[in-house]
Design a protein around this motif. Structure first.
Motif, PDB file in Angstrom:
ATOM      1  N   GLN A  36       8.891  -4.529  -4.323  1.00 48.48           N
ATOM      2  CA  GLN A  36       9.120  -4.562  -2.885  1.00 48.48           C
ATOM      3  C   GLN A  36       8.032  -3.798  -2.134  1.00 48.48           C
ATOM      4  N   VAL A  37       7.516  -4.407  -1.093  1.00 52.90           N
ATOM      5  CA  VAL A  37       6.496  -3.773  -0.251  1.00 52.90           C
ATOM      6  C   VAL A  37       7.071  -3.672   1.156  1.00 52.90           C
ATOM      7  N   GLU A  38       7.537  -2.473   1.484  1.00 51.20           N
ATOM      8  CA  GLU A  38       8.155  -2.270   2.788  1.00 51.20           C
ATOM      9  C   GLU A  38       7.402  -1.261   3.646  1.00 51.20           C
ATOM     10  N   ALA A  39       6.830  -0.257   3.051  1.00 49.24           N
ATOM     11  CA  ALA A  39       6.165   0.804   3.809  1.00 49.24           C
ATOM     12  C   ALA A  39       4.878   0.279   4.447  1.00 49.24           C
ATOM     13  N   LEU A  40       4.682   0.637   5.692  1.00 47.01           N
ATOM     14  CA  LEU A  40       3.482   0.247   6.428  1.00 47.01           C
ATOM     15  C   LEU A  40       2.218   0.693   5.692  1.00 47.01           C
ATOM     16  N   GLU A  41       2.232   1.902   5.155  1.00 51.24           N
ATOM     17  CA  GLU A  41       1.059   2.437   4.475  1.00 51.24           C
ATOM     18  C   GLU A  41       0.719   1.634   3.219  1.00 51.24           C
ATOM     19  N   LEU A  42       1.730   1.169   2.498  1.00 53.28           N
ATOM     20  CA  LEU A  42       1.490   0.350   1.309  1.00 53.28           C
ATOM     21  C   LEU A  42       0.928  -1.021   1.703  1.00 53.28           C
ATOM     22  N   LYS A  43       1.462  -1.605   2.780  1.00 54.79           N
ATOM     23  CA  LYS A  43       0.910  -2.873   3.276  1.00 54.79           C
ATOM     24  C   LYS A  43      -0.550  -2.693   3.679  1.00 54.79           C
ATOM     25  N   ASN A  44      -0.834  -1.583   4.361  1.00 61.85           N
ATOM     26  CA  ASN A  44      -2.194  -1.299   4.777  1.00 61.85           C
ATOM     27  C   ASN A  44      -3.115  -1.136   3.578  1.00 61.85           C
ATOM     28  N   MET A  45      -2.645  -0.427   2.551  1.00 62.92           N
ATOM     29  CA  MET A  45      -3.449  -0.209   1.356  1.00 62.92           C
ATOM     30  C   MET A  45      -3.727  -1.537   0.647  1.00 62.92           C
ATOM     31  N   LEU A  46      -2.719  -2.393   0.526  1.00 65.78           N
ATOM     32  CA  LEU A  46      -2.904  -3.683  -0.143  1.00 65.78           C
ATOM     33  C   LEU A  46      -3.848  -4.594   0.642  1.00 65.78           C
ATOM     34  N   ARG A  47      -3.786  -4.536   1.952  1.00 64.17           N
ATOM     35  CA  ARG A  47      -4.701  -5.356   2.753  1.00 64.17           C
ATOM     36  C   ARG A  47      -6.119  -4.794   2.710  1.00 64.17           C
ATOM     37  N   ALA A  48      -6.251  -3.485   2.621  1.00 65.86           N
ATOM     38  CA  ALA A  48      -7.580  -2.904   2.447  1.00 65.86           C
ATOM     39  C   ALA A  48      -8.153  -3.306   1.087  1.00 65.86           C
ATOM     40  N   LEU A  49      -7.309  -3.299   0.083  1.00 67.05           N
ATOM     41  CA  LEU A  49      -7.728  -3.762  -1.242  1.00 67.05           C
ATOM     42  C   LEU A  49      -8.164  -5.227  -1.184  1.00 67.05           C
ATOM     43  N   MET A  50      -7.426  -6.022  -0.411  1.00 62.41           N
ATOM     44  CA  MET A  50      -7.811  -7.417  -0.205  1.00 62.41           C
ATOM     45  C   MET A  50      -9.211  -7.499   0.395  1.00 62.41           C
ATOM     46  N   GLY A  51      -9.496  -6.659   1.369  1.00 62.87           N
ATOM     47  CA  GLY A  51     -10.815  -6.661   1.999  1.00 62.87           C
ATOM     48  C   GLY A  51     -11.923  -6.317   1.017  1.00 62.87           C
ATOM     49  N   ILE A  52     -11.670  -5.334   0.157  1.00 66.15           N
ATOM     50  CA  ILE A  52     -12.655  -4.987  -0.874  1.00 66.15           C
ATOM     51  C   ILE A  52     -12.885  -6.174  -1.790  1.00 66.15           C
ATOM     52  N   TYR A  53     -11.810  -6.787  -2.263  1.00 64.86           N
ATOM     53  CA  TYR A  53     -11.924  -7.922  -3.174  1.00 64.86           C
ATOM     54  C   TYR A  53     -12.643  -9.097  -2.513  1.00 64.86           C
ATOM     55  N   LEU A  54     -12.309  -9.386  -1.265  1.00 65.52           N
ATOM     56  CA  LEU A  54     -12.980 -10.489  -0.564  1.00 65.52           C
ATOM     57  C   LEU A  54     -14.462 -10.195  -0.399  1.00 65.52           C
ATOM     58  N   GLY A  55     -14.790  -8.976   0.002  1.00 59.48           N
ATOM     59  CA  GLY A  55     -16.186  -8.617   0.201  1.00 59.48           C
ATOM     60  C   GLY A  55     -17.004  -8.703  -1.069  1.00 59.48           C
TER      61      GLY A  55
END
Length: 128
Positions: A36-55
Motif C-alpha cells: 500500500q502506498v498512502e503517504a504523500l512522501e512515499l508517493k513523492n519518493m516513488l515518482r522521483a525514482l521514476m524520474g531518475i529511471y526515465l532520465g
C-alpha cells in the motif's frame, strides 16, 4: 548495432520499470507487489525514482544512437546495473530472498556483465 543492443534493451526495461514505480503508485504497487502506498512522501519518493529511471533510460537510448555518447551511456549502464544488483544482493543477505525481485537481480547482473564486456570489446569508443 550489436554493441547498442545492451543500451536499447536496458533503456526500455528501465523506462518501463520507472513508469511502474511512479506512474500511479497508489494503484500499481498494491496490484503488483501487494504494498500500500498512502503517504504523500512515499508517493513523492516513488515518482522521483521514476524520474531518475526515465532520465537514465533515455540517456542509454540516446547513447545507443549517438556514437559520441556510447561510452558514457555504457559506463553509466554498468555503474547503474552493478550498483542496483549490489543493493539487491545486500538485501538478500540481510533481509532474505525476494521472489518478485530475483528475476530483476538476474537481469541486472546480466546487463552489468554485458555492458562490462562491451566496454572491453569496443575500446575505440573510449573517451579521454
Amino acid at each position: 548495432m550489436k554493441k547498442n543492443l545492451n543500451l536499447i534493451l536496458s533503456g526500455i526495461i528501465v523506462i518501463v520499470a520507472g513508469c511502474v514505480y511512479g506512474g500511479h503508485p497508489s494503484y500499481l504497487m498494491p496490484l503488483l507487489l501487494d504494498y500500500q502506498v498512502e503517504a504523500l512522501e512515499l508517493k513523492n519518493m516513488l515518482r522521483a525514482l521514476m524520474g531518475i529511471y526515465l532520465g537514465i533510460g533515455v540517456f542509454w537510448l540516446f547513447g545507443a544512437y549517438r556514437s559520441t555518447f556510447w561510452y558514457a551511456a555504457t559506463l553509466s549502464n554498468v555503474l547503474f546495473m552493478g550498483g542496483i544488483s549490489f543493493g539487491r544482493i545486500v538485501s538478500t543477505f540481510f533481509d532474505g530472498v525476494s521472489i518478485p525481485f530475483t528475476p530483476a537481480l538476474v537481469l541486472e547482473l546480466l546487463f552489468f556483465a554485458w555492458g562490462w564486456y562491451n566496454l572491453k570489446k569496443y575500446p575505440e569508443y573510449l573517451s579521454d
